[in-house]
Each structure stands twice: as C-alpha cells, then as structure tokens.
Write a protein that holds these residues in place. Sequence first.
Motif, PDB file in Angstrom:
ATOM      1  N   TYR A  34       4.935  -1.825   0.519  1.00  0.00           N
ATOM      2  CA  TYR A  34       6.394  -1.940   0.374  1.00  0.00           C
ATOM      3  C   TYR A  34       6.860  -3.312   0.813  1.00  0.00           C
ATOM      4  O   TYR A  34       6.174  -4.013   1.564  1.00  0.00           O
ATOM      5  N   VAL A  38      13.975   2.109  -4.157  1.00  0.00           N
ATOM      6  CA  VAL A  38      13.266   3.360  -3.921  1.00  0.00           C
ATOM      7  C   VAL A  38      14.135   4.530  -4.386  1.00  0.00           C
ATOM      8  O   VAL A  38      15.337   4.383  -4.597  1.00  0.00           O
ATOM      9  N   LEU A  49       8.635   6.882   4.004  1.00  0.00           N
ATOM     10  CA  LEU A  49       8.350   6.424   2.648  1.00  0.00           C
ATOM     11  C   LEU A  49       7.048   7.042   2.180  1.00  0.00           C
ATOM     12  O   LEU A  49       6.093   7.157   2.946  1.00  0.00           O
TER      13      LEU A  49
END
Length: 146
Positions: A115, A121, A108
């Motif tokens: 997060y 996403v 990520l």
Amino acid sequence: MAQEEAQKKKTKEKEPDITFFHPGILEVPKDGSLPYLKGYRCKKCGQLDFMTEMCTSCWSQEFEIIPLSRRGKVYSFSDIYIGQQGLSTPYIFAYVDLPENIRVFAQLEGEVNTYRCDEEVELTLGHIRMNNDNLPIVSYKFKKIG
C-alpha cells in the motif's frame, strides 16, 4: 427429576462469543446489497460524524443514520509484524479518508509492503481476528480497488 431441572437452571450455559464486530457502525443489508459504514448526521446542526453518541459541534444526541461512501483514500498506514493476540501477523492498519470529510481507522486487506498513501481503497467485509471460541470475527476492512 425436579432436582436435576433445578440444577440445570442454576448452571448457566456459556454465551457464545461474538462473530460479527461493530454492528453500530457497519450495516450489512439483508437484501444482498453492498455493506456500508454508518454516518451519524446531527438532527440539530447537520454535523456528520462517525461512531459517536454525542454531536461534536452542538452536543445533541439525536442523529439520522446515513450510509457513508464505500471508497476512500489511505491517509496513513502501518505494516504490523508483531501484533495483538488473536490477529495473525503480518497485517496492515490504516486511516482512510472518506469523501464526507471523515477519517476512519481500519484494517487493510492484502499483503504488507503493497500500500501507499493516497491510494484509493474500497470497503469490504473480512475476517479480522479470532474470538474466544476460536471462531473468526467478521467486520469492515478496506481493500485495493481493481
């Protein structure tokens, strides 16, 4: 002179290390359109898989490559503070669920502790680590939307 040329042929130059990772599962169109992950749909039974050489349902090896959705939801993630060589810490790894009922493992993009599970996403390209020639390797990642 002939001896020098023969010696050059014997001495193999070092091949450069990769700078792009996962060409079999990530497509970056040359026309400038957005990159996407590749899904493998079995031509025999229709099963859709990610990163496979054999159908998990019928064992066929014939596939049609289709673009997967660029957006998904974080299923689970881990903030990494002590990591593998070549990766600058801290970083984040996650499982991302795509709408096609496929779960992918990815890095990520962003800061740790930002997060949460079920957060939406979007696929992006980014530097994932350094190669053996100390150049950045680019591959797929996911990032927050917006």
